[in-house]
Design an enzyme around this catalytic site. Structure first.
Site, PDB file in Angstrom:
ATOM      1  CG  MET A   1      -3.394   4.870   1.801  1.00 54.27           C
ATOM      2  SD  MET A   1      -4.186   3.655   2.360  1.00 54.27           S
ATOM      3  CE  MET A   1      -4.773   4.437   3.850  1.00 54.27           C
TER       4      MET A   1
ATOM      5  CB  VAL B   1      -0.684   0.193   1.091  1.00 56.13           C
ATOM      6  CG1 VAL B   1      -1.582   1.589   1.412  1.00 56.13           C
ATOM      7  CG2 VAL B   1      -1.895  -1.095   1.240  1.00 56.13           C
ATOM      8  CB  CYS B   2       2.124   3.705  -1.929  1.00 50.66           C
ATOM      9  SG  CYS B   2       1.568   3.934  -3.587  1.00 50.66           S
ATOM     10  CB  ALA B   3      -0.098   8.309  -1.023  1.00 47.24           C
TER      11      ALA B   3
END
Length: 375
Positions: free
Chosen positions: A100, A72-74
């Site tokens: 996200m 997961v990242c932004a």
């Protein structure tokens, strides 16, 4: 090995079904600590992306060999790169499609229950933001309460149910997310309702939602009775639907109560908040199911993924409803509060119609968890 995308809908189903998932979150530590994907059986490892630029060999022993792994990242890009590096090391991994930002926007509809004279009530759970929206469907008509800015899901859902959206409500002027209510009303020719005491600075026309309003949805005469309940904002209004459900807006949550400071009026509104919770709500039936506009923690989800609890149970268990001392209550809701919502003043001005940020700016303004509550 393979790298595949996992979308927000798939993750939401894992949350609702209480399935396990191992999340490698490659955002900075402060972003991870502030806000992450929550699941009852989720496990986490936070390693910032910049620490993995030279490879993932040093973290391999921290990753499970027998569990599904999601990176997961932004925004998505960094998670794809890390997932590909893990794949080169022989692992099957997924990455969060859209990052996200996409997780923050996903809404999961849950049926709350049947209505006495026909029809249904649905809750739309925004797991990544803690927002809760509602739709009443009856005899080909629909009403929406506290819609988010992702308007398509409400319009499309009503179409699936064969219902025309006739009324759209906001329980108050929101400060932590951008309302989609006005846009839905414009797109469907529905009536948009807003409490007038929260609408003194709005730039658009609206129908005044006041104590004693009854709005009929469908031919089955479902009364949506407005209950003036100030405190979170000066205009905050609750709804009693079908004599079964209390839509409490941001006044009362399952595990907490609303904060009165988001318009800079904490000291002024503490007494209103206590009056609404300790007197107005006390006069209601304890059998009403409280359906709030937000939740704070994943533990507030029921077995079916909905968020709600009997009013009587909340008066027995919710700490915010059991503070005898007025001074102690004032301190709880006006001192040592959690951080204010990201860009809350800009969000309020957007909901007033004073500013019109582009879509990307709106996404940036809403990033982060729900911060409308104190507990």
């Amino acid at each position: 090995m393979s790298v595949k995308p996992m979308n927000s809908k798939e993750i939401a189903q894992k949350v609702m079904n209480r399935e396990g998932l191992f999340i490698l979150d490659v955002r900075n530590a402060d972003a991870f600590e502030d806000w992450k994907i929550e699941g009852e059986k989720f496990e986490y490892l936070n390693i910032p992306y910049f620490e993995l630029l030279d490879g993932v060999e040093e973290i391999m022993d921290q990753l499970p060999k027998d569990k599904e792994i999601l990176v997961v990242c932004a925004k998505e890009g960094s998670s794809i790169m890390v997932a590909e590096m893990l794949s080169d090391e022989g692992m099957d991994v997924s990455y969060l499609e859209g990052g996200m930002k996409a997780w923050s926007e996903h809404l999961e509809p849950v049926k709350v229950g049947e209505l006495t004279k026909g029809g249904e009530l649905y809750q739309f759970v925004r797991l990544g933001k803690g927002c809760l929206s509602y739709m009443v469907v009856s005899n080909g008509e629909a009403a929406i309460v506290d819609a988010t800015r992702m308007t398509d899901i409400f319009i499309d859902f009503a179409k699936e149910k064969g219902a025309t959206i006739t009324n759209v409500f906001d329980t108050h002027l929101h400060a932590d997310h951008i309302s989609g209510g006005r846009n839905i009303a414009e797109a469907t020719n529905a009536t948009y309702w807003l409490p007038p005491k929260d609408a003194e600075e709005v730039t658009f026309e609206y129908a005044a939602l006041e104590d004693g309003n009854k709005v009929v949805i469908g031919n089955t005469t479902i009364d949506i009775t407005a209950l003036y309940s100030p405190g979170h904002t000066i205009g905050s209004t609750s709804f009693v639907i079908d004599e079964k459900y209390l839509l409490s807006g941001d006044i009362l949550f399952v595990d907490s109560i609303g904060r009165p400071d988001l318009a800079g009026k904490a000291e002024d509104w503490v007494a209103d908040l206590r009056e609404s919770l300790y007197k107005r709500y006390k006069d209601l039936s304890m059998e009403l199911t409280v359906l709030p506009a937000h939740f704070m923690i994943i533990d507030e989800l029921n077995e079916d993924g909905s968020v709600g609890e009997k009013l009587g149970t909340l008066f027995a268990k919710n700490h915010g409803l059991n503070i005898e001392s007025e001074e102690e209550f004032r301190k709880l809701v006006s001192e040592n509060l959690p951080p204010q919502p990201n860009a809350y003043q800009e969000i309020r001005e957007t909901n007033m119609g004073k500013v019109t940020p582009d879509e990307e700016k709106q996404r940036e303004m809403e990033i982060g968890p729900n911060r409308c509550a104190v507990r």
